[in-house]
Design an enzyme around this catalytic site. Structure first.
Site, PDB file in Angstrom:
ATOM      1  N   ASN A   9       0.999  -0.885  -0.154  1.00 36.55           N
ATOM      2  CA  ASN A   9      -0.229   0.475  -0.251  1.00 36.55           C
ATOM      3  C   ASN A   9       1.011   1.424   0.206  1.00 36.55           C
ATOM      4  OD1 ASN A   9      -1.405   2.350   0.726  1.00 36.55           O
ATOM      5  ND2 ASN A   9      -2.538   0.925   2.710  1.00 36.55           N
ATOM      6  N   TRP A  10       0.830   2.364  -0.993  1.00 36.78           N
ATOM      7  CA  TRP A  10       1.875   2.854  -1.198  1.00 36.78           C
ATOM      8  C   TRP A  10       1.269   3.706  -0.850  1.00 36.78           C
ATOM      9  CZ3 TRP A  10       4.135   2.577  -7.341  1.00 36.78           C
ATOM     10  CH2 TRP A  10       5.048   1.321  -7.421  1.00 36.78           C
ATOM     11  N   LYS A  11       0.361   4.137  -0.388  1.00 38.15           N
ATOM     12  CA  LYS A  11      -0.478   5.336   0.249  1.00 38.15           C
ATOM     13  C   LYS A  11      -0.176   6.396  -0.491  1.00 38.15           C
ATOM     14  CE  LYS A  11      -0.290   3.418   4.889  1.00 38.15           C
ATOM     15  NZ  LYS A  11       0.232   3.676   6.357  1.00 38.15           N
ATOM     16  N   HIS A  95      -9.687   1.886   4.585  1.00 41.01           N
ATOM     17  CA  HIS A  95      -8.942   1.180   5.897  1.00 41.01           C
ATOM     18  C   HIS A  95      -8.651   2.416   6.803  1.00 41.01           C
ATOM     19  CE1 HIS A  95      -4.222   2.677   6.563  1.00 41.01           C
ATOM     20  NE2 HIS A  95      -3.832   1.889   5.933  1.00 41.01           N
ATOM     21  N   GLU A  97      -6.596   4.481   7.759  1.00 44.56           N
ATOM     22  CA  GLU A  97      -6.765   6.214   7.442  1.00 44.56           C
ATOM     23  C   GLU A  97      -7.684   6.664   6.673  1.00 44.56           C
ATOM     24  OE1 GLU A  97      -2.680   5.945   5.071  1.00 44.56           O
ATOM     25  OE2 GLU A  97      -2.102   4.943   8.186  1.00 44.56           O
ATOM     26  N   GLU A 167      -5.708  -4.349  10.881  1.00 50.02           N
ATOM     27  CA  GLU A 167      -4.361  -3.333  10.832  1.00 50.02           C
ATOM     28  C   GLU A 167      -4.417  -3.311  12.559  1.00 50.02           C
ATOM     29  OE1 GLU A 167      -2.123  -2.574   7.290  1.00 50.02           O
ATOM     30  OE2 GLU A 167      -4.136  -1.263   6.741  1.00 50.02           O
ATOM     31  N   GLY A 173       2.252   2.926  10.769  1.00 53.42           N
ATOM     32  CA  GLY A 173       3.209   3.170  10.769  1.00 53.42           C
ATOM     33  C   GLY A 173       3.783   4.249  12.077  1.00 53.42           C
ATOM     34  N   SER A 213       3.033  -2.435  10.642  1.00 54.55           N
ATOM     35  CA  SER A 213       5.175  -2.183  10.680  1.00 54.55           C
ATOM     36  C   SER A 213       5.198  -3.771  10.228  1.00 54.55           C
ATOM     37  CB  SER A 213       4.413  -1.716  12.056  1.00 54.55           C
ATOM     38  OG  SER A 213       4.779  -0.352  11.988  1.00 54.55           O
ATOM     39  N   GLY A 234       2.724  -1.498   4.606  1.00 51.65           N
ATOM     40  CA  GLY A 234       2.789  -0.276   4.042  1.00 51.65           C
ATOM     41  C   GLY A 234       4.332   0.507   3.876  1.00 51.65           C
ATOM     42  N   GLY A 235       4.688   1.040   4.412  1.00 57.62           N
ATOM     43  CA  GLY A 235       6.160   2.349   4.496  1.00 57.62           C
ATOM     44  C   GLY A 235       7.221   1.137   4.069  1.00 57.62           C
TER      45      GLY A 235
HETATM   46  P1  PGA Z   1       2.952   0.357   7.582  1.00 60.70           P
HETATM   47  O1  PGA Z   1       1.358   0.438   6.648  1.00 60.70           O
HETATM   48  O2  PGA Z   1       3.099  -0.807   7.119  1.00 60.70           O
HETATM   49  O3  PGA Z   1       3.485   2.120   7.247  1.00 60.70           O
HETATM   50  O4  PGA Z   1       2.300   0.582   9.542  1.00 60.70           O
HETATM   51  C1  PGA Z   1       0.455  -0.455   7.041  1.00 60.70           C
HETATM   52  C2  PGA Z   1      -0.903   0.142   6.153  1.00 60.70           C
HETATM   53  O5  PGA Z   1      -1.835   1.620   6.791  1.00 60.70           O
HETATM   54  O6  PGA Z   1      -1.432  -0.599   5.215  1.00 60.70           O
END
Ligand code: PGA
Length: 256
Positions: A9-11, A95, A97, A167, A173, A213, A234-235
């Site tokens: 997930n590149w956000k 998600h 966010e 999640e 994050g 994470s 994500g990251g």
């Molecule tokens: P993260 O994000 O790996 O940076 O914690 C995961 C996500 O939000 O899908």
């Protein structure tokens, strides 16, 4: 047996050139990842460029969100038809966010899941508790509420190919990962919920990804848990050097 799915997930990150370079490197690296499905979810403006970069490889394309509406007067929104047109096979929905920053409710996520499934795309439905919920031992109650609300009326064929992503919001994050035991307990609970809502065979077939994470150094122990069927990253998905070892962990954990 459920096939591992490792999704990036590149956000709201990358630009055209870096997106194409990242996708190219992931496609190259994933070629040897036999048996693990790999998905990249770039920002909307780069979907087509990334589709071009992964063409001919085993890597699939996904989006990070979709509108529940048919094409029309919805300024700033992106229709599922457009995602399909750009080559998407999958879409992340609900998600945390989207839920916390943009006010997405279970009812809206439910409309999106139904619309996505009607169009034949794979939905990756995200659920997860806040830190306060976990501390108050309300994790299962929160997950049950999100699952019930987001999957209301999602029956029969609509549930085929559905993917759930657990999640925990406090792990996204933050560098704080749920322990393998915490993650496994939540995944087992979600699978039990699915068995009750649908039936044991459906529950057994649905992949439940862990997200929060996930990194090269914690991926293997997470993926070795019996009810963890992949990762939503994500990251660590923003560089092939960090992402590909997670895919590799999936290869290693196969047949667990
Ligand atoms: P993260 O994000 O790996 O940076 O914690 C995961 C996500 O939000 O899908």
């Amino acid at each position: 047996m459920r096939q591992f799915l490792v999704a990036g997930n590149w956000k709201m990150n990358t630009q055209r050139a870096t997106a194409v370079a990242l996708a190219t490197d992931v496609a190259r690296g994933a070629a040897s990842a036999t048996g693990v499905e790999v998905l990249v979810c770039p920002p909307f403006p780069y979907l087509e460029a990334v589709a071009g970069a992964i063409r001919g490889s085993s890597v699939r394309l996904g989006a990070q969100n979709a509108s529940a509406e048919k094409p029309g007067a919805y300024t700033g929104e992106t229709a599922i038809e457009m995602l399909i047109d750009c080559g998407c096979a999958s879409v992340i929905l609900g998600h945390s966010e989207r839920r916390t920053l943009y006010g997405e409710t279970d009812a809206l996520v439910n409309r999106k899941v139904k619309a996505v499934r009607t169009q034949g795309l794979q939905a990756i439905l995200c659920v997860g508790e806040q830190l306060a919920d976990r501390e108050a031992e309300r994790t299962e109650q929160i997950l049950d509420g999100q699952m019930t609300g987001s999957l209301e009326g999602v029956d029969g064929d609509a549930v085929a190919d559905l993917v759930i992503a657990y999640e925990p919001v406090w792990a996204i994050g933050t560098g704080k990962t749920a322990s393998p035991e915490q993650a496994q307990a939540a995944h087992a609970h979600l699978r039990k919920w699915l068995a009750g809502r649908y039936n044991p065979a459906v529950a057994d077939g649905i992949r439940i990804l862990y997200g929060g994470s996930v990194k090269a150094d914690n991926a293997l122990t997470l993926l070795q848990q019996p009810d963890i069927d992949g990762a939503l990253v994500g990251g660590a998905s923003l560089s092939a050097a960090n992402f590909l070892p997670i895919v590799e962990a999936g290869v290693q954990a196969q047949g667990k």
